[in-house]
Every structure is written in structure tokens, then in C-alpha cells.
Design an enzyme around this catalytic site. Sequence first.
Site, PDB file in Angstrom:
ATOM      1  N   ARG A 142      39.859 -11.035 -13.956  1.00 27.86           N
ATOM      2  CA  ARG A 142      39.279 -11.143 -12.635  1.00 27.86           C
ATOM      3  C   ARG A 142      40.252 -10.606 -11.586  1.00 27.86           C
ATOM      4  O   ARG A 142      41.442 -10.924 -11.596  1.00 27.86           O
ATOM      5  CB  ARG A 142      38.901 -12.582 -12.295  1.00 27.86           C
ATOM      6  CG  ARG A 142      38.211 -12.669 -10.939  1.00 27.86           C
ATOM      7  CD  ARG A 142      37.634 -14.015 -10.647  1.00 27.86           C
ATOM      8  NE  ARG A 142      36.978 -14.009  -9.341  1.00 27.86           N
ATOM      9  CZ  ARG A 142      36.408 -15.070  -8.792  1.00 27.86           C
ATOM     10  NH1 ARG A 142      36.402 -16.230  -9.442  1.00 27.86           N
ATOM     11  NH2 ARG A 142      35.847 -14.988  -7.609  1.00 27.86           N
ATOM     12  N   ARG A 151      31.945 -10.749 -11.637  1.00 27.34           N
ATOM     13  CA  ARG A 151      33.260 -11.220 -12.079  1.00 27.34           C
ATOM     14  C   ARG A 151      33.177 -11.606 -13.553  1.00 27.34           C
ATOM     15  O   ARG A 151      32.134 -12.100 -14.003  1.00 27.34           O
ATOM     16  CB  ARG A 151      33.719 -12.407 -11.242  1.00 27.34           C
ATOM     17  CG  ARG A 151      32.931 -13.675 -11.484  1.00 27.34           C
ATOM     18  CD  ARG A 151      32.830 -14.543 -10.255  1.00 27.34           C
ATOM     19  NE  ARG A 151      31.778 -14.089  -9.375  1.00 27.34           N
ATOM     20  CZ  ARG A 151      31.188 -14.878  -8.469  1.00 27.34           C
ATOM     21  NH1 ARG A 151      31.564 -16.123  -8.319  1.00 27.34           N
ATOM     22  NH2 ARG A 151      30.231 -14.410  -7.705  1.00 27.34           N
ATOM     23  N   ASP A 154      34.680 -17.229 -13.491  1.00 28.53           N
ATOM     24  CA  ASP A 154      34.893 -17.975 -12.248  1.00 28.53           C
ATOM     25  C   ASP A 154      35.045 -19.436 -12.640  1.00 28.53           C
ATOM     26  O   ASP A 154      34.166 -20.000 -13.304  1.00 28.53           O
ATOM     27  CB  ASP A 154      33.685 -17.776 -11.320  1.00 28.53           C
ATOM     28  CG  ASP A 154      33.909 -18.370  -9.943  1.00 28.53           C
ATOM     29  OD1 ASP A 154      35.068 -18.650  -9.591  1.00 28.53           O
ATOM     30  OD2 ASP A 154      32.917 -18.540  -9.205  1.00 28.53           O
ATOM     31  N   ASP A 156      35.835 -23.252 -11.142  1.00 31.23           N
ATOM     32  CA  ASP A 156      35.910 -24.067  -9.927  1.00 31.23           C
ATOM     33  C   ASP A 156      36.072 -25.540 -10.277  1.00 31.23           C
ATOM     34  O   ASP A 156      35.414 -26.045 -11.200  1.00 31.23           O
ATOM     35  CB  ASP A 156      34.633 -23.906  -9.094  1.00 31.23           C
ATOM     36  CG  ASP A 156      34.525 -22.548  -8.432  1.00 31.23           C
ATOM     37  OD1 ASP A 156      35.565 -22.042  -7.967  1.00 31.23           O
ATOM     38  OD2 ASP A 156      33.407 -22.002  -8.387  1.00 31.23           O
TER      39      ASP A 156
END
Length: 395
Positions: A142, A151, A154, A156
Site C-alpha cells: 500500500r 488499495r 486497509d 483499521d
Amino acid sequence: MFKIKKALKEMLPVAKSGFNFGVGRNPRPSLSINSSVKPFNLFPSVGRPISSASIQAQSTDQEIVIALGGNVGNRIQNFNEALRLMKNYGVTVTRHGCLYETEPTYVTDQPKFFNSAIRGTTKLNPHDLLTVLKQIEAELGRTSGIRYGPRPIDLDILFYGNLRVNSENLTVPHERIWERPFVLAPLMDLLGSSGENDTVAAWHSFANCKNGLFDIWNKLGGESSIGNEGIKRVLPLGDQLVDWSKKTHVMGILNLTPDSFSDGGKFLEARDAVSHFRSLISEGADMVDIGAQSTRPFAGRLTVDQELDRLIPVLDEIINIPESKGIILSVDTFYADVAAEAVSRGVHVVNDVSGGTLDPQILGVVASLGVPFITMHMRGQWRVQTYFKCGHTRK
């Protein structure tokens, strides 16, 4: 002739083990922490005083939820590699959410995403955990680009213990949980029907709704939105991506045994077994479960070599006939070595009537192979287990 099996929510293939990396300690910004948690009807009151010092040096494991997303490259390989790296960097994964394929949001001119989430524990403080996740994203390719754009991965932080964290670089709970069905769907997979502990109760409390996260999910469409609102619950099987919401899948059963009570002895010869396989497909089977070991009451147990001698000649012929294209194949075995050999020859799923109890090595083998694992339940001794197995009486 068939066993009709509604496909269950399957977890992602288990990530492979790997070697360990060290985790550096980086300077962190100050935290704005709100530790007050308002109770609501379904869950108990939660709250404890927390200092910045306790955040910076965690001495006990904190329960966390991490969301995964990505739409570039080999999506499932990226997810599995991210899980492996999390383990190496100090995150213990305790639960996997289901895997979802979702339409892109915000920036819509891009490929579909895979989304999921995991629950886990870590001793890393919130900002060190953020540093680790950014490092994993970088290792998987990324780079900086369009916000909400394509992407490979990811990662989070959705929740960290029962804390609210507000700093320049990090907000926990994640500020956009409440508006994203592709985040809430796998999150619902990770939660029970009620507050499991004070930490989970805190997560619900952050939603500021009577029934916590469940109310937020229902406002966004809830379970009825799966398969209808740009979000599908899927399972990678071979080169297919199976969407369980589209139809009820039918499984055909092919017994290569002389003594199964329903059809023992009918398909011992390879030509008879292959003919029956063709019949199953022509009559509507979406998947075929192939078993070479009988588990009927008082059946003798085959050795690994004996089971392979029955299975492999038939499997090799089935794999090479045109009718097998697009058909999901599972092997019914409790032996790790049989499972490994079958998968190496093209089988997509391992189905173990013992749930890993008769040959515990099968769990590690299936994890390393990265294929779905059907774990069956049986009570009592294996010789009489056919009387008690839930939802499965094929032998």
C-alpha cells in the site's frame, strides 16, 4: 440421493504461521481519552478510570477489533498475509468475521472490495498497534494515493478495549463505523447476542443506542441487506467466489465404501464411481462430497494408506472429466494425510466428521493448506457416532 445443505457462514481460510518480527517503540502523541461509558438497557454498566500512562505501557492483553479491506491484487492472499503478519507483530486473532465482497463507496470507479474483521488481543498500546498496522499495509504494497481509492489492504482499529482514543493520528472507535454496512456486517459476525463481557458492552455503549451496535446495523438494513445492497457474503473455493445468498446449494454424496448403510458397495470400482458422479451433476448437485471411510456403527477403521488406495484412483479420474469443471469437491476424512493428498489433487474443502478429534494434526494441515474446513460434531465413541451426529446421517 442428495443431502441438501444450506451453506453456513464460513470463516476465512486460516492464516499460515510465520516467523516473528520485532516491534519498535515510536514516540506517540498525547491522547485525549474519554473513559466514561454510558450503560444502556441490554448491557451492564461499564466504566473504569484510565490514565495516559496506562495506555502507553499495557501490562495486560487488551481486546481489539480490526477491520480488513482491499481491492487490488490477490485479495484473499493479501488478507491471509495480513493475518500472518498481525500474529508476528503481537496480535493474537481469536475470531474471524465472514468474508464480504462489496461495491466501492465514496470513490465508485474502482474494483469491488473484500471486507472482513477480526477480534483479537494485544499488549500493544493503541498507537503502537496503529504503527504495526501501517507497517503491514506498507509490506503488502500500500502506498499513498487517492483517499478511499484502490488499495491492496486497509487495516483499521475499530475498537481497543473499552477506551475512547482521540489524537491527531488515531480515533477509536473508528469514526465511520456507524455509516458503513461493509464494516458493520463482519463486526456483527464477531459479536454474540448479548454483552459477553464489560469490554463488549462498552463497544455497544459507544453506539449511543438502546440495543447498541445491533440498532445501528438494523438501521442500515441488517441481515436483509446481505446480497441485496451492494454487499455479498462469499467464500473462495478453488477459482470460484461462492455467494451463499443466491441459492440453496445441493451436495451430492459419493461413498467409495463397501459397507455404508445407504449405498455400500455400489461404487467400489472407479468406473462406477465416476458414472455416479456424472449422475449427481446432471441431477443438480453443486458440490460433491467424496468419502472412502465408513463411519457407520461398528465399522472397522481403515489406515491412511487403505483410505488413500480407495480414494485416489477415483479422485484422479473425477478431476480430469469435463463434468467436474465448476463443481465444488470436498473430501470426507478425519486423517490429516488424506486431507493433504486430496487437496493437492484438486479438492476444495475438507469435511471431518470428528471435528479434528480423531487426528488433531488435521487442524494444522488444513490451516497450512488454506482451504475451508467443515467441522462436524459427534457424541460418544466414533463407532456409534452416526446415531448422534447433528444434521448428517450419510453413513
